[in-house]
Design an enzyme around this catalytic site. Structure first.
Site, PDB file in Angstrom:
ATOM      1  N   ARG A 171       0.870  -1.168   0.000  1.00  0.00           N
ATOM      2  CA  ARG A 171       0.000   0.000   0.000  1.00  0.00           C
ATOM      3  C   ARG A 171       0.913   1.225   0.000  1.00  0.00           C
ATOM      4  NH1 ARG A 171      -1.944  -3.561   3.970  1.00  0.00           N
ATOM      5  NH2 ARG A 171      -4.034  -4.398   3.545  1.00  0.00           N
ATOM      6  N   LYS A 196      -2.460  -2.773   7.868  1.00  0.00           N
ATOM      7  CA  LYS A 196      -3.681  -2.428   8.583  1.00  0.00           C
ATOM      8  C   LYS A 196      -3.785  -3.213   9.887  1.00  0.00           C
ATOM      9  CE  LYS A 196      -6.515  -1.020   4.641  1.00  0.00           C
ATOM     10  NZ  LYS A 196      -7.768  -1.253   3.888  1.00  0.00           N
ATOM     11  N   HIS A 264      -2.474   2.832  -6.303  1.00  0.00           N
ATOM     12  CA  HIS A 264      -3.049   1.616  -5.709  1.00  0.00           C
ATOM     13  C   HIS A 264      -3.302   0.543  -6.763  1.00  0.00           C
ATOM     14  CE1 HIS A 264      -4.656  -0.423  -2.229  1.00  0.00           C
ATOM     15  NE2 HIS A 264      -5.735  -0.772  -2.928  1.00  0.00           N
ATOM     16  N   ARG A 267      -0.690  -2.076  -6.836  1.00  0.00           N
ATOM     17  CA  ARG A 267      -0.847  -3.176  -5.868  1.00  0.00           C
ATOM     18  C   ARG A 267      -1.792  -4.239  -6.445  1.00  0.00           C
ATOM     19  NH1 ARG A 267      -1.089  -4.728  -0.233  1.00  0.00           N
ATOM     20  NH2 ARG A 267      -3.221  -5.177   0.466  1.00  0.00           N
ATOM     21  N   HIS A 290      -3.617  -9.472   3.620  1.00  0.00           N
ATOM     22  CA  HIS A 290      -5.061  -9.591   3.815  1.00  0.00           C
ATOM     23  C   HIS A 290      -5.356 -10.480   5.010  1.00  0.00           C
ATOM     24  CE1 HIS A 290      -6.042  -8.649  -0.694  1.00  0.00           C
ATOM     25  NE2 HIS A 290      -5.852  -7.563   0.024  1.00  0.00           N
ATOM     26  N   TYR A 299      -9.206 -11.498  -6.761  1.00  0.00           N
ATOM     27  CA  TYR A 299      -8.278 -11.438  -7.888  1.00  0.00           C
ATOM     28  C   TYR A 299      -8.454 -12.621  -8.836  1.00  0.00           C
ATOM     29  CZ  TYR A 299      -6.127  -7.580  -5.456  1.00  0.00           C
ATOM     30  OH  TYR A 299      -5.918  -6.358  -4.852  1.00  0.00           O
TER      31      TYR A 299
END
Length: 322
Positions: A171, A196, A264, A267, A290, A299
């Site tokens: 990110r 995150k 982004h 990514r 994730h 994806y």
């Protein structure tokens, strides 16, 4: 408006104001949500309390909040819809209200069941928009911007940042949080980043990314302290993400890329291109950081859509009259 002033003007009775302030403090301290998320949640609940003030005829007290019925919540959602608020924003607002309600229950201030009794709005899931391989490679190439009237070291800096996004799947906030001491320069084939929720992960760094970072460091005229930011602006302060976004925006016209070509998107391109070349979905999940495999599985839909488009374009029987 600052948070302090906004809280002072909170359209609610004193007992709700106290609960609201306590809730926001806990969101940041205990759940470790980002300041932007805490601010967004706080704003959503302020909007709710403002609606209830008009809906009930007076600033709501805890007794008013705990006695809300599902029809009150639906009226709030309908009022937001009337203001052309998107389903995604409505969903976040409902999540904020539910979080506040859980806080009231945990702290013994009362049970609020109305928010959980109302369904979240449905959101049409949009697929990520990765770039073609050739376009992604051109975006991260400093030579593509050689004609821009900016210092060469700035072009090298932008190329290094974008190389990290595409080469490591970072990110933009993760790339800009790297320190000089942790620079993945030549010979440094792994980096640790904090994503995150404060989750740390180790990532491999390919040689081309190492070379891009090394080129930036060799050209940067500013002193970079070991514990200071790796990427800096022209005045030496931490590089702002908007600067990188603007650099990519300038390139879109020259490369003939759509508006979806953003930092982004690199990514997304990292994940999609790995998957298209046989990458394992679980490994890609770990590389992206994730929390859930279901987030990474989107994806597979991107890759399937790409294959379908290729099939429809090039298969001889797919053409009209074939």
């Amino acid at each position: 408006m600052t948070a302090g002033l906004a809280d002072a003007l909170l359209p609610a009775a004193d007992d709700v104001r106290a609960a609201y302030a306590d809730w926001l403090q806990r969101l940041g301290a205990e759940r470790r949500l980002s300041p932007n998320t805490v601010e967004a949640y706080g704003r959503d609940v302020r909007i709710l309390l403002g609606f209830l003030t008009n809906h009930l005829g007076a600033p709501p007290s805890l007794a008013d909040v705990t006695s809300l019925a599902p029809r009150d919540v639906r009226a709030f959602m309908a009022a937001r819809r009337a203001n052309d608020i998107s389903s995604r924003s409505l969903m976040r607002g409902l999540a904020a209200a539910r979080s506040f309600a859980r806080h009231l229950a945990r702290t013994g201030r009362g049970e609020v069941s109305a928010f959980s009794a109302v369904r979240s709005p449905k959101i049409a899931r949009s697929l990520p928009k990765p770039l073609p391989v050739a376009a992604a490679c051109r975006i991260v190439d400093a030579d593509e911007r050689a004609g821009e009237e900016r210092p060469q070291w700035v072009l090298a800096r932008d190329a290094a940042v974008l190389s990290l996004l595409y080469g490591c799947g970072l990110r933009i906030s993760e790339a800009l949080s790297l320190t000089r001491a942790k620079a993945p320069t030549t010979g440094v084939d792994r980096i640790e980043v904090t994503g995150k929720g404060g989750k740390r992960r180790q990532l491999p760094v390919i040689a081309t990314v190492q070379a891009a970072v090394a080129d930036y460091l060799a050209q940067c005229p500013l002193h970079l302290p070991p514990n200071g930011p790796l990427f800096v602006g022209v005045k030496g302060g931490p590089l702002n993400a908007r600067i990188v976004q603007a650099a990519v925006a300038r390139m879109r016209g020259g490369l003939g890329l759509p508006d979806s070509a953003t930092p982004h998107a690199l990514r997304h391109s990292f994940a999609t291109h790995l998957l298209g070349r046989g990458g394992d979905l679980r490994t890609i999940q770990e590389l992206l950081g994730h929390a859930s495999l279901s987030t990474t599985q989107i994806y597979t839909e991107v890759d399937a859509a790409r294959l379908t488009a290729i099939h429809a374009t090039f298969h001889p029987r797919a053409r009209a009259g074939g």
